[in-house]
Design an enzyme around this catalytic site. Structure first.
Site, PDB file in Angstrom:
ATOM      1  N   GLU A 164     -53.103  46.875  26.408  1.00 32.85           N
ATOM      2  CA  GLU A 164     -54.042  48.198  26.405  1.00 32.85           C
ATOM      3  C   GLU A 164     -55.096  48.215  25.200  1.00 32.85           C
ATOM      4  O   GLU A 164     -56.617  49.054  25.536  1.00 32.85           O
ATOM      5  CB  GLU A 164     -52.912  49.356  26.250  1.00 32.85           C
ATOM      6  CG  GLU A 164     -51.885  50.048  26.999  1.00 32.85           C
ATOM      7  CD  GLU A 164     -52.926  50.543  27.977  1.00 32.85           C
ATOM      8  OE1 GLU A 164     -53.766  51.151  28.016  1.00 32.85           O
ATOM      9  OE2 GLU A 164     -52.018  50.265  28.979  1.00 32.85           O
ATOM     10  N   SER A 188       5.299  75.224  42.187  1.00 32.73           N
ATOM     11  CA  SER A 188       6.577  74.728  41.008  1.00 32.73           C
ATOM     12  C   SER A 188       6.705  73.871  39.907  1.00 32.73           C
ATOM     13  O   SER A 188       7.195  74.173  38.528  1.00 32.73           O
ATOM     14  CB  SER A 188       7.946  73.772  41.586  1.00 32.73           C
ATOM     15  OG  SER A 188       8.315  74.182  42.764  1.00 32.73           O
TER      16      SER A 188
END
Length: 789
Positions: free
Chosen positions: A113, A485
């Site tokens: 850059e 149950s």
């Protein structure tokens, strides 16, 4: 002799003629005019630029906030052992001070850059001149923005390419250079810049693209990351690998020419093959639990939770979570393999040209992504004994033999057009235990599993369904289902307070409920196996899950008393009407409620609220809140210690000789306690159980209740999932036998309350019944409704 004579001139006469002077004056005059025009143009441009700068300067934004940079940091959720489970927020960022930033990454960024970053004052005039020349040579735009100018643009300006924006960009860059040091500017840039995949900053990008900390990246990986700021989408290595690699190699060359790396490093970087992180690399699969944590944190902090960098540490164990996820999925897939094949997910037209098939398959499977181990594939060739299919990766798999059994109906000549497996069918393949490919289908059945430390209430694992990506409904906390149950132990616990003991003999004989004056048909409940075994001890009845015995016990105990007793386990009374149907688990519970309730038995009688969030810190590690496990003192006791102990002996018998005997037989240890549960018509399958250090509950069923199958039970579906999880959770732990508390004695091989020993309690029930149990009209209607479903 020729008449040609050369013309000779003297010095005095060697001057330009008037005609020659007139000929020279034209070009000179043109050059002068051009120079004047150029000078005037430059002057006008300079005046315009100066005027623009003069007008723009007072309007540029204040940049003092940069000196106190506070980036938006996402909410992150971690397991107790520090494994990241999820991240929430618009931006994914890990702030990293410039001093901690690896040099190789900084060098790669500068090479890509702004090589002269540390030499210029914010605007690189040499770079501007070079870009201008390049733009004259090549129509393609050449950038000249420095890192400082990019910081100015990213923080304060739009992305539109206009002359005005460029002026502001230059002015802001100059102003930033006066306010901040070069390192501060680079720190802002490397933490703020957008790098695709919702990643802001290089530290976050490293984890997202490579699954590693930034400090661990190589030269090649640093160069790939450094190529992203120019165009994050165009140079995304996951979606555009060819273009991204070209830019990466350019940056590696730039790093070498700038003297950042040696020739050997340069060559090594060019040769390195990069591996990118995929979604499947996140192996913990804590999506449901992370989403639960997100909701809790949002309730406390609001929208601010997603931007202030909160780190949320859960009580979840990453390893326990992985095992729970795998165990539940295996249980659901084992069930799915027993179901009728419903047909391919879709059909696609495949080109005749073999060279075009790969691209067509990739396009088709984009709408049918892999579901973890369940891979999507397109059938290339189908026959009753052999199927060839292509995966998203382009690899071809061949399935034969037993691998075709789950889809046999789809390969039959009688298969309908919507269920037939033929060329172009989109199917699912997975590997079996031997590693061979098999054809299957995505399950419609769902499940949930949650595990908790009963000593603290800390949730250790939570899986709310088969796949969070397809359905985010969390069945652990949101699904209200009949417990069947598995609810009976709470009724038996109430009965102990009314004089019942494990030795109480109760008749497992038919019960008849007269319809009375309503005109409805009479109801005669049955046991699951349809058998009646006559008188038996209460302990045996619970181990065999006898419905008739449970109904008799509840009737004798009193439905009102039993309903009130449920408060001690954290249940909602209104979800369990005071009818005899409570004995068969006709109310509604969530798996989280069930694991909390069973933990009361496991810890000796203390009701502890589930604890999921252990602590919350800010982005700098400062603790904002800390949850501490409660001390197990009498203020938290809801169940008498002796009641919990006697119930534990009953639950232990279930895992030894009852409907869950597979538990002790498989795990080879006696300190296991629990109860299976199967609702009427097998719509819900449960197992809830514990060892003193871990309680866990598994539920399996359809979201829209329907029969799982006549032979499907909690012991056959949910118990294997629980066992697989407990094999891991209890590995290496010594057996922990329970210590009898005060107030209990052993009589005739059974533990019971001391005042009921020697015949002091209820000795028998239902042995001499001469009249049927007659429920109220309201109660009878509730029973009829339950057993009609």
């Amino acid at each position: 002799m020729s008449d040609y004579k050369p013309v000779t001139t003297s010095a005095a006469t060697n001057v330009a003629s008037p005609a020659r002077l007139r000929w020279l004056q034209g070009p000179v005059r043109a050059l002068a005019l051009a120079a004047g025009l150029l000078a005037a143009t430059l002057l006008v441009v300079l005046l315009l630029v100066g005027l623009a700068l003069a007008v723009a300067y007072p309007n540029i934004p204040k940049i003092s906030s940069l000196a106190d940079y506070r980036p938006k940091l996402p909410l992150r959720v971690f397991s107790a052992d520090g494994v990241q489970l999820a991240e929430y927020g618009e931006e994914r960022r890990n702030f990293m001070p410039i001093g901690a930033m690896p040099q190789v990454v900084k060098d790669a960024v500068l090479a890509a850059e702004d090589t002269r970053f540390y030499q210029h004052g914010g605007v690189d005039y040499k770079g501007v001149a070079r870009a201008a020349i390049e733009n004259l040579r090549d129509a393609r735009s050449q950038g000249a923005s420095t890192i400082t100018m990019q910081v100015a643009r990213n923080f304060y300006l739009s992305t539109e390419k206009t002359f005005t924006r460029k002026i502001y960009e230059i002015l802001l860059a100059l102003k930033i250079e006066n306010l901040l040091s070069k390192d501060q500017i680079l720190e802002l840039y490397m933490n703020q810049i957008f790098l695709g995949q919702r990643a802001n900053g290089f530290a976050a990008a490293s984890e997202i693209y490579f699954g590693k900390k930034l400090k661990d990246v190589t030269v090649a990986e640093a160069a790939m990351l450094a190529g992203l700021p120019k165009a994050p989408s165009a140079y995304n290595p996951v979606t555009n690998p060819k273009r991204a690699t070209q830019r990466q190699r350019y940056i590696i060359d730039r790093m070498f020419s700038a003297g950042f790396i040696t020739e050997a490093q340069h060559d090594e970087a060019l040769d390195q093959a990069l591996r990118y992180r995929t979604q499947s690399d996140s192996l913990v699969h804590g999506e449901f639990v992370a989403e639960t944590a997100r909701q809790l944190i949002f309730q406390q902090y609001g929208e601010e939770a997603y931007s202030r960098g909160l780190n949320v540490y859960l009580t979840i164990s990453a390893v326990d979570q992985i095992v729970a996820y795998r165990a539940l999925r295996k249980g659901l897939m084992d069930y799915e393999l027993r179901q009728v094949y419903r047909g391919p997910e879709a059909y696609v037209d495949l080109p005749a040209d073999a060279a075009l098939i790969d691209a067509r398959v990739a396009e088709a499977l984009a709408e049918h992504p892999d579901n973890d181990e369940l891979r999507a594939a397109v059938v290339l060739e189908a026959a009753p004994r052999k199927v060839s299919a292509m995966l998203q990766s382009g690899d071809t798999v061949t399935v034969t033999g037993d691998g075709l059994k789950p889809v046999a109906s789809g390969l039959s000549d009688k298969a309908g057009p919507k269920t037939q497996i033929r060329r172009g069918a989109v199917v699912r393949v997975m590997r079996n235990a031997k590693g061979d490919w098999m054809l299957t289908q995505l399950p419609e059945v769902q499940g949930a599993m949650v595990a908790m430390d009963p000593r603290t209430g800390a949730v250790r694992a939570l899986v709310g369904g088969f796949d969070f990506g397809k359905n985010k409904f969390n069945r652990v906390t949101q699904a209200w289902r009949q417990p069947g149950s598995s609810f009976k132990p709470f009724i038996y616990s109430a009965a102990l307070e009314k004089g019942f003991t494990p030795a109480t003999v109760i008749n497992d004989a038919p019960l008849f409920f007269d319809a009375g004056a309503t005109g409805s048909q009479p109801w005669e409940p049955k046991n699951y196996d349809g058998r009646f075994d006559g008188p038996m001890p209460l302990q045996t009845a619970l181990a065999k899950s006898k419905n008739m015995v449970s109904i008799r016990i509840l009737n004798a105990t009193g439905t009102g008393f039993a309903q009130g007793w449920l408060d001690r386990f954290g249940f909602d009374r209104d979800k369990h009407p005071a009818y005899l149907t409570m004995a068969l688990g006709a109310g509604a519970v969530t798996p989280m409620q069930m694991v909390t309730a069973y933990s009361v038995f496991a810890n000796g009688g203390y009701l502890l609220p589930p604890m999921l969030v252990e602590r919350v810190t800010d982005s700098k590690g400062k603790v904002l809140s800390q949850a501490r496990p409660p001390a197990l003192d009498e203020s938290l006791r809801t169940l008498p210690a002796r009641n919990a102990f006697v119930m534990d002996t009953l639950l232990q018998e279930i895992t030894r000789s009852g409907t869950a005997a597979r538990a002790q037989a498989t795990l080879k240890r006696p300190d296991l306690y629990g109860k299976t549960g199967t609702t009427n018509d097998s719509m819900d399958a449960w197992f809830a159980g514990f060892q003193p250090t871990m309680a866990a509950v598994v539920w399996i069923g359809y979201d829209n209740p329907r029969k799982l199958g006549d032979r499907e039970t909690g012991g056959g579906l949910s118990l294997p999932v629980w066992i697989e999880f407990m094999q891991h959770a209890l590995k290496g732990l010594p057996v922990q036998e329970l210590t009898p508390p005060a107030g209990v004695v052993q009589s005739g091989g059974y533990w019971m309350f001391e005042e009921f020993a020697g015949g002091g309690g209820v000795a028998s029930l239902g042995i001499q019944e001469s009249v049927p149990i007659a429920p109220s009209t309201e109660e009878r209607n509730s029973i009829l409704d339950l057993f009609k479903r």
